[in-house]
Write a protein that holds these residues in place. Structure first.
Motif, mmCIF file in Angstrom:
data_model
loop_
_atom_site.group_PDB
_atom_site.id
_atom_site.type_symbol
_atom_site.label_atom_id
_atom_site.label_comp_id
_atom_site.label_asym_id
_atom_site.label_seq_id
_atom_site.Cartn_x
_atom_site.Cartn_y
_atom_site.Cartn_z
ATOM 1 N N ALA A 1 5.556 15.902 15.044
ATOM 2 C CA ALA A 1 4.874 16.013 13.743
ATOM 3 C C ALA A 1 4.198 14.690 13.367
ATOM 4 O O ALA A 1 3.044 14.681 12.926
ATOM 5 C CB ALA A 1 5.878 16.415 12.666
ATOM 6 N N ILE A 2 4.895 13.564 13.552
ATOM 7 C CA ILE A 2 4.303 12.267 13.216
ATOM 8 C C ILE A 2 3.122 11.946 14.128
ATOM 9 O O ILE A 2 2.069 11.481 13.674
ATOM 10 C CB ILE A 2 5.372 11.146 13.341
ATOM 11 C CG1 ILE A 2 6.489 11.364 12.310
ATOM 12 C CG2 ILE A 2 4.728 9.778 13.165
ATOM 13 C CD1 ILE A 2 6.053 11.306 10.881
ATOM 14 N N GLY A 3 3.280 12.234 15.422
ATOM 15 C CA GLY A 3 2.169 11.984 16.351
ATOM 16 C C GLY A 3 0.943 12.795 15.996
ATOM 17 O O GLY A 3 -0.179 12.280 15.981
ATOM 18 N N GLY B 1 0.168 9.375 23.425
ATOM 19 C CA GLY B 1 1.526 9.898 23.272
ATOM 20 C C GLY B 1 1.720 10.662 21.990
ATOM 21 O O GLY B 1 2.722 10.506 21.303
ATOM 22 N N VAL B 2 0.752 11.525 21.671
ATOM 23 C CA VAL B 2 0.835 12.291 20.421
ATOM 24 C C VAL B 2 2.020 13.253 20.435
ATOM 25 O O VAL B 2 2.752 13.369 19.453
ATOM 26 C CB VAL B 2 -0.486 13.072 20.193
ATOM 27 C CG1 VAL B 2 -0.345 14.054 19.038
ATOM 28 C CG2 VAL B 2 -1.625 12.094 19.941
ATOM 29 N N GLY C 1 0.098 2.418 16.472
ATOM 30 C CA GLY C 1 0.313 2.986 15.142
ATOM 31 C C GLY C 1 1.296 4.146 15.176
ATOM 32 O O GLY C 1 2.187 4.249 14.327
ATOM 33 N N ILE C 2 1.124 5.024 16.182
ATOM 34 C CA ILE C 2 2.031 6.183 16.299
ATOM 35 C C ILE C 2 3.451 5.712 16.582
ATOM 36 O O ILE C 2 4.416 6.187 15.975
ATOM 37 C CB ILE C 2 1.530 7.132 17.415
ATOM 38 C CG1 ILE C 2 0.226 7.801 16.991
ATOM 39 C CG2 ILE C 2 2.580 8.175 17.758
ATOM 40 C CD1 ILE C 2 -0.420 8.654 18.076
ATOM 41 N N LEU D 1 8.995 4.870 14.615
ATOM 42 C CA LEU D 1 10.188 4.019 14.486
ATOM 43 C C LEU D 1 10.541 3.791 13.017
ATOM 44 O O LEU D 1 11.719 3.785 12.637
ATOM 45 C CB LEU D 1 9.944 2.670 15.180
ATOM 46 C CG LEU D 1 9.948 2.708 16.713
ATOM 47 C CD1 LEU D 1 9.444 1.390 17.285
ATOM 48 C CD2 LEU D 1 11.350 3.008 17.227
ATOM 49 N N ALA D 2 9.511 3.594 12.184
ATOM 50 C CA ALA D 2 9.762 3.331 10.765
ATOM 51 C C ALA D 2 10.240 4.582 10.032
ATOM 52 O O ALA D 2 11.040 4.493 9.100
ATOM 53 C CB ALA D 2 8.486 2.804 10.105
#
Length: 300
Positions: free
Chosen positions: A97-99, A221-222, A245-246, A251-252
């Motif tokens: 989802a984040i990617g 690496g989406v 950025g991804i 990680l954050a």
């Protein structure tokens, strides 16, 4: 004949020649900048399907990758053990989802901000706006600010929907998440500025947008860990800022590893952002000079 190859005659010619950048104060330029921002926001909300799309796409787009991953994970999802070993994370859904969210952000910046001047050409407003004494970069900056505001809303809505529909929860510090987003902005909009500059002389950049977003989908690496790619592809991915950025955003958002885990990615993002932003401004200045010399601004 104006500097852009446009013919102006009569009283309008006198008015244009009298108003120059020298007698424009900073406050006038900022008001003009805000006018561009408001105009773009009004145009966006006047098309209901554009607004509806930002509620649907964020939760719809990652589903094929999520279901594909679950289908390939084997009985009792034993394949997820390998995924956790490669990524250091256990939340595969959040990983995808984040990617996909950051890829969509990059994609929408290329289509909207990167294509802004092309849209002006289609609307028939590019020549008239460029005849104003306002520095042309301000016209593009206004479009960039409005796009950034819209994308901020998209990111907020997406993260909320990830939580409600996919069960993706924030594990890290919200301030670190915000910090990562701030470091991503210069790189994404620097690349968008390069595309916007390309439109001025190439006119049509749709093919380039398809190519660039496809490269980013594969190399950044989406939806999968970078380590599963061949070594040469991993080398290529290191030269694309959205890769960092991804990784930093995951990680954050999905771990509690803190600032130490992302500081290296933030440093690289900062360097990429500075480089792309400067390149974007230089490319825009060169493109503006090109149309002045050739008189081709009005060429569709």
């Amino acid at each position: 004949m104006s500097e852009y190859g446009l013919t102006i005659s009569g009283p309008e010619q006198e008015t244009v020649s009298e108003v120059t950048i020298e007698n424009y104060s900073l406050s006038c330029m900022l008001r003009a900048l805000w006018a561009v921002v408001k105009r773009e926001l009004i145009i966006f909300i006047r098309y209901p399907t554009w607004v509806v799309a930002i509620f649907i796409w964020p939760v719809l787009f990652p589903l094929p990758y999520i279901f594909g991953g679950k289908a390939l994970a084997g009985p009792n999802q034993v394949g997820m053990v390998t995924f956790s070993r490669l990524t250091g994370m256990s939340d595969y859904v959040g990983f995808v989802a984040i990617g996909s969210l950051l890829w969509m952000w990059m994609n929408m910046v290329l289509w909207s901000f990167g294509n802004h001047l092309r849209n002006e050409q289609v609307r028939g407003t590019l020549e008239s706006n460029w005849l104003s004494p306002l520095p042309r970069i301000f016209l593009l900056a206004g479009a960039g600010i409005s796009n950034c505001l819209i994308q901020s809303a998209v990111i907020f809505i997406s993260l909320l929907e990830f939580y409600l529909f996919l069960g993706v929860k924030i594990q890290g510090n919200p301030l670190l998440i915000l910090l990562v987003l701030l470091f991503i902005i210069p790189s994404i909009y620097g690349i968008g500025l390069l595309f916007a500059s390309l439109v001025i002389w190439a006119k049509e950049v749709n093919t380039m947008v398809f190519l660039v977003r496809g490269i980013m989908m594969i190399f950044c690496g989406v939806s999968f860990p970078l380590t599963v790619m061949p070594e040469w592809m991993q080398v290529v991915s290191k030269w694309i800022p959205i890769t960092y950025g991804i990784r930093a955003f995951r990680l954050a958002y999905l771990t509690k590893k803190g600032f130490e885990a992302i500081k290296g990615d933030l440093l690289i993002l900062g360097i990429f952002g500075l480089i792309f932003f400067i390149l974007g401004i230089l490319a825009f200045a060169l493109s503006e000079r090109f149309v002045k010399r050739k008189g081709t601004l009005g060429v569709y």
